[in-house]
Motif scaffolding. Structure first.
Motif, PDB file in Angstrom:
ATOM      1  N   VAL A  68     -33.731 100.376  96.782  1.00 25.71           N
ATOM      2  CA  VAL A  68     -32.519 101.174  96.970  1.00 25.71           C
ATOM      3  C   VAL A  68     -32.826 102.351  97.885  1.00 25.71           C
ATOM      4  O   VAL A  68     -33.992 102.694  98.126  1.00 25.71           O
ATOM      5  N   THR A  69     -31.767 102.988  98.381  1.00 26.36           N
ATOM      6  CA  THR A  69     -31.920 104.113  99.308  1.00 26.36           C
ATOM      7  C   THR A  69     -31.015 105.263  98.876  1.00 26.36           C
ATOM      8  O   THR A  69     -30.306 105.171  97.864  1.00 26.36           O
ATOM      9  N   GLU A  70     -31.016 106.312  99.677  1.00 24.45           N
ATOM     10  CA  GLU A  70     -30.143 107.457  99.405  1.00 24.45           C
ATOM     11  C   GLU A  70     -28.666 107.101  99.609  1.00 24.45           C
ATOM     12  O   GLU A  70     -27.773 107.846  99.193  1.00 24.45           O
ATOM     13  N   LYS A  71     -28.393 105.939 100.201  1.00 24.76           N
ATOM     14  CA  LYS A  71     -27.012 105.506 100.432  1.00 24.76           C
ATOM     15  C   LYS A  71     -26.502 104.536  99.362  1.00 24.76           C
ATOM     16  O   LYS A  71     -25.338 104.146  99.385  1.00 24.76           O
ATOM     17  N   THR A  72     -27.355 104.159  98.443  1.00 23.94           N
ATOM     18  CA  THR A  72     -26.989 103.157  97.446  1.00 23.94           C
ATOM     19  C   THR A  72     -26.053 103.726  96.389  1.00 23.94           C
ATOM     20  O   THR A  72     -26.254 104.834  95.892  1.00 23.94           O
ATOM     21  N   VAL A  73     -25.026 102.934  96.065  1.00 20.30           N
ATOM     22  CA  VAL A  73     -24.099 103.276  94.977  1.00 20.30           C
ATOM     23  C   VAL A  73     -23.884 102.007  94.162  1.00 20.30           C
ATOM     24  O   VAL A  73     -23.419 100.999  94.683  1.00 20.30           O
ATOM     25  N   PHE A  74     -24.223 102.078  92.878  1.00 19.88           N
ATOM     26  CA  PHE A  74     -24.092 100.924  91.981  1.00 19.88           C
ATOM     27  C   PHE A  74     -22.995 101.191  90.964  1.00 19.88           C
ATOM     28  O   PHE A  74     -22.875 102.288  90.422  1.00 19.88           O
ATOM     29  N   ALA A  75     -22.198 100.154  90.666  1.00 16.36           N
ATOM     30  CA  ALA A  75     -21.202 100.264  89.591  1.00 16.36           C
ATOM     31  C   ALA A  75     -20.740  98.876  89.184  1.00 16.36           C
ATOM     32  O   ALA A  75     -20.788  97.926  89.973  1.00 16.36           O
ATOM     33  N   MET A  76     -20.293  98.769  87.941  1.00 19.24           N
ATOM     34  CA  MET A  76     -19.703  97.533  87.417  1.00 19.24           C
ATOM     35  C   MET A  76     -18.341  97.904  86.807  1.00 19.24           C
ATOM     36  O   MET A  76     -18.207  98.011  85.588  1.00 19.24           O
ATOM     37  N   PRO A  77     -17.316  98.113  87.641  1.00 20.26           N
ATOM     38  CA  PRO A  77     -16.018  98.616  87.163  1.00 20.26           C
ATOM     39  C   PRO A  77     -14.989  97.528  86.857  1.00 20.26           C
ATOM     40  O   PRO A  77     -13.775  97.767  86.922  1.00 20.26           O
ATOM     41  N   GLU A  78     -15.432  96.334  86.513  1.00 22.94           N
ATOM     42  CA  GLU A  78     -14.512  95.205  86.353  1.00 22.94           C
ATOM     43  C   GLU A  78     -13.403  95.431  85.328  1.00 22.94           C
ATOM     44  O   GLU A  78     -12.300  94.885  85.469  1.00 22.94           O
ATOM     45  N   ALA A  79     -13.665  96.213  84.287  1.00 24.33           N
ATOM     46  CA  ALA A  79     -12.648  96.430  83.252  1.00 24.33           C
ATOM     47  C   ALA A  79     -11.410  97.105  83.812  1.00 24.33           C
ATOM     48  O   ALA A  79     -10.328  97.007  83.236  1.00 24.33           O
ATOM     49  N   ALA A  80     -11.539  97.773  84.960  1.00 19.48           N
ATOM     50  CA  ALA A  80     -10.394  98.445  85.580  1.00 19.48           C
ATOM     51  C   ALA A  80      -9.385  97.453  86.133  1.00 19.48           C
ATOM     52  O   ALA A  80      -8.221  97.810  86.360  1.00 19.48           O
ATOM     53  N   ILE A  81      -9.809  96.202  86.347  1.00 16.81           N
ATOM     54  CA  ILE A  81      -8.871  95.179  86.835  1.00 16.81           C
ATOM     55  C   ILE A  81      -8.698  94.049  85.824  1.00 16.81           C
ATOM     56  O   ILE A  81      -8.204  92.971  86.166  1.00 16.81           O
ATOM     57  N   GLY A  82      -9.095  94.293  84.583  1.00 18.01           N
ATOM     58  CA  GLY A  82      -8.865  93.295  83.537  1.00 18.01           C
ATOM     59  C   GLY A  82      -9.925  92.238  83.403  1.00 18.01           C
ATOM     60  O   GLY A  82      -9.739  91.264  82.658  1.00 18.01           O
ATOM     61  N   LEU A  83     -11.057  92.400  84.097  1.00 16.81           N
ATOM     62  CA  LEU A  83     -12.185  91.477  83.951  1.00 16.81           C
ATOM     63  C   LEU A  83     -13.273  92.143  83.107  1.00 16.81           C
ATOM     64  O   LEU A  83     -13.058  93.216  82.548  1.00 16.81           O
ATOM     65  N   ILE A  84     -14.431  91.517  83.025  1.00 18.15           N
ATOM     66  CA  ILE A  84     -15.582  92.140  82.384  1.00 18.15           C
ATOM     67  C   ILE A  84     -16.756  92.081  83.352  1.00 18.15           C
ATOM     68  O   ILE A  84     -16.809  91.200  84.219  1.00 18.15           O
ATOM     69  N   PRO A  85     -17.707  93.013  83.259  1.00 24.18           N
ATOM     70  CA  PRO A  85     -18.931  92.893  84.041  1.00 24.18           C
ATOM     71  C   PRO A  85     -19.602  91.550  83.734  1.00 24.18           C
ATOM     72  O   PRO A  85     -19.900  91.252  82.581  1.00 24.18           O
ATOM     73  N   ASP A  86     -19.834  90.740  84.781  1.00 26.17           N
ATOM     74  CA  ASP A  86     -20.369  89.394  84.562  1.00 26.17           C
ATOM     75  C   ASP A  86     -21.579  89.178  85.459  1.00 26.17           C
ATOM     76  O   ASP A  86     -22.432  90.040  85.521  1.00 26.17           O
ATOM     77  N   VAL A  87     -21.701  88.041  86.111  1.00 25.56           N
ATOM     78  CA  VAL A  87     -22.817  87.656  86.984  1.00 25.56           C
ATOM     79  C   VAL A  87     -24.175  87.952  86.346  1.00 25.56           C
ATOM     80  O   VAL A  87     -25.138  88.306  87.016  1.00 25.56           O
ATOM     81  N   GLY A  88     -24.224  87.818  85.012  1.00 22.66           N
ATOM     82  CA  GLY A  88     -25.467  88.070  84.293  1.00 22.66           C
ATOM     83  C   GLY A  88     -25.575  89.477  83.749  1.00 22.66           C
ATOM     84  O   GLY A  88     -26.619  89.857  83.201  1.00 22.66           O
ATOM     85  N   ALA A  89     -24.505  90.266  83.841  1.00 19.59           N
ATOM     86  CA  ALA A  89     -24.540  91.665  83.392  1.00 19.59           C
ATOM     87  C   ALA A  89     -24.826  91.785  81.904  1.00 19.59           C
ATOM     88  O   ALA A  89     -25.459  92.750  81.470  1.00 19.59           O
ATOM     89  N   SER A  90     -24.362  90.815  81.110  1.00 19.34           N
ATOM     90  CA  SER A  90     -24.635  90.891  79.673  1.00 19.34           C
ATOM     91  C   SER A  90     -26.129  90.766  79.394  1.00 19.34           C
ATOM     92  O   SER A  90     -26.600  91.130  78.321  1.00 19.34           O
ATOM     93  N   HIS A  91     -26.875  90.278  80.393  1.00 19.48           N
ATOM     94  CA  HIS A  91     -28.336  90.185  80.272  1.00 19.48           C
ATOM     95  C   HIS A  91     -29.003  91.405  80.877  1.00 19.48           C
ATOM     96  O   HIS A  91     -29.729  92.127  80.191  1.00 19.48           O
ATOM     97  N   PHE A  92     -28.742  91.698  82.180  1.00 19.78           N
ATOM     98  CA  PHE A  92     -29.512  92.774  82.815  1.00 19.78           C
ATOM     99  C   PHE A  92     -29.051  94.165  82.383  1.00 19.78           C
ATOM    100  O   PHE A  92     -29.862  95.096  82.350  1.00 19.78           O
ATOM    101  N   LEU A  93     -27.803  94.342  81.997  1.00 22.17           N
ATOM    102  CA  LEU A  93     -27.389  95.650  81.480  1.00 22.17           C
ATOM    103  C   LEU A  93     -27.899  95.868  80.056  1.00 22.17           C
ATOM    104  O   LEU A  93     -28.242  96.990  79.679  1.00 22.17           O
ATOM    105  N   SER A  94     -27.958  94.806  79.279  1.00 17.80           N
ATOM    106  CA  SER A  94     -28.411  94.952  77.892  1.00 17.80           C
ATOM    107  C   SER A  94     -29.899  95.236  77.789  1.00 17.80           C
ATOM    108  O   SER A  94     -30.382  95.652  76.730  1.00 17.80           O
ATOM    109  N   ARG A  95     -30.639  95.018  78.890  1.00 17.35           N
ATOM    110  CA  ARG A  95     -32.086  95.280  78.880  1.00 17.35           C
ATOM    111  C   ARG A  95     -32.413  96.699  79.331  1.00 17.35           C
ATOM    112  O   ARG A  95     -33.588  97.085  79.359  1.00 17.35           O
ATOM    113  N   LEU A  96     -31.435  97.499  79.664  1.00 17.96           N
ATOM    114  CA  LEU A  96     -31.688  98.875  80.065  1.00 17.96           C
ATOM    115  C   LEU A  96     -32.033  99.715  78.833  1.00 17.96           C
ATOM    116  O   LEU A  96     -31.745  99.325  77.700  1.00 17.96           O
TER     117      LEU A  96
END
Length: 370
Positions: free
Chosen positions: A117-145
């Motif tokens: 990552v760099t000083e320009k990197t911005v990360f977010a998983m805002p799917e709930a704002a459009i009625g979805l859920i964070p996916d693409v493996g988020a239930s795995h990689f977010l739960s390991r934080l």
């Protein structure tokens, strides 16, 4: 060195089949590189100001409205197959995450061996704002934080910068954006003269890596509060606990932002994501992807509600930013309704996600905090 540049979605031609073909092209190239003895590693990077701002949800929604919900399902099935291939890739993957990385972009990058990552990197998983859920493996990689930081990110859509990503474990290295070209050149030169294994690649990256330091007001510095709030069993309890902290210390701006997002997001999506990440914490990645695909198909099929269509209309199409969620409040979303998203989709045209057996390379877990 072999590089594939992931381009941003082309919104002026919103055809879901085109997106499917693009993903298939990436899959084809990656599989070819994996079997190519001359390819020692693969670099993933964006083409423009963003790494990847996510998949074209608008295109998928438009295709579903004009035809059948399975159009969207087909797109996401291929996307999940790509994410799984990246997570189980037999050769080192170097993701240069320079700029915005959200939603589907996280699926492309978070499973890589090296996540720069760099000083320009911005990360977010805002799917709930459009009625979805964070996916693409988020239930795995977010739960390991650490702690319940993953719940915080997924339920609030909070943004992280590059320093925060390295600190919490989402990224492996911080590199100044001005040094990325030199880093690529160094990898190319070394790779042309000798075989590069993971330690050798790591040594090259470390020459360009910088120490990280998060800001004093970073939410990650409030991990004790986050853990106390986001460990709760229900979203209602989480919101209530946050409001309690805010009442005693209104200088915590991150709490204000968290509450604001959660009260504006789809109540159903919030509850479904909380269940998804809690289940994901105990599951391996393939099972997480299968589970997320199941949930997503229920949402696209409108089995229980229309929130993803209403959210896409309000936030992406009409952009009035006033979605009318049904149910409209957290307390109206029953536990039975949430459980239903994890049941098999009752549709003769639907098939659950089938992922081939692939071993996760040893260096993937050794080199990653995830």
């Amino acid at each position: 060195m072999l590089t594939y540049e992931n381009r941003q979605p082309e919104f002026e031609n919103p055809q879901c089949d085109n997106r499917c073909r693009r993903i298939c092209e990436i899959l084809h190239k990656l599989k070819a590189y994996e079997e190519d003895s001359t390819a020692k590693f693969v670099i993933l990077k964006g083409n423009g100001k963003a790494f990847c701002a996510g998949g074209d949800v608008t295109a998928a929604i438009n295709m579903i409205i004009s035809g059948h919900w399975s159009f969207g399902g087909r797109f996401y099935r291929r996307q999940y197959a790509l994410d799984y291939l990246l997570a189980t890739y037999k050769k080192p993957l170097v993701a240069l995450i320079n700029g915005i990385v959200m939603g589907g972009g996280a699926g492309i990058s978070m499973h890589a061996t090296f996540r720069l990552v760099t000083e320009k990197t911005v990360f977010a998983m805002p799917e709930a704002a459009i009625g979805l859920i964070p996916d693409v493996g988020a239930s795995h990689f977010l739960s390991r934080l650490p702690g319940f930081f993953g719940e915080y990110l997924g339920l609030t859509g909070a943004r992280l910068d590059g320093n925060e990503m390295v600190t919490c474990g989402l990224a492996t290295h911080f590199v100044h954006s001005k040094d990325l070209a030199s880093l690529e050149h160094a990898l190319d030169v070394e790779g042309s003269s000798k075989a590069l294994d993971v330690p050798a690649i790591s040594n090259i990256i470390n020459k360009f890596g910088q120490k990280v330091s998060i800001k004093k007001d970073s939410p990650y510095n409030r991990l004790e509060i986050i853990n106390d709030c986001f460990c709760r069993e229900t979203v209602e309890e989480i919101v209530s606990k946050l409001e309690g902290y805010l009442a005693t210390n209104n200088s915590e701006k991150w709490i204000t932002g968290a509450i604001k997002f959660m009260k504006a997001a789809s109540p159903t999506s919030l509850k479904v994501f909380l269940k998804s990440i809690r289940k994901g914490r105990k599951q391996i990645l393939p099972r997480c992807l299968v589970q997320e695909y199941n949930v997503l198909c229920h949402m696209l099929r409108r089995t229980f509600h229309d929130d993803v269509f209403e959210g896409s209309r309000a936030m992406l199409i009409d952009k009035d930013k006033r979605p009318k969620w049904k149910p409209s409040k957290l307390e109206l979303v029953s536990e039975e309704m949430v459980d239903g998203f994890f049941d098999k989709v009752d549709d003769e045209e639907w098939e659950p996600l089938q992922l081939p057996h692939r071993s996760i390379a040893a260096y993937t877990t050794q080199n990653s905090k995830l």
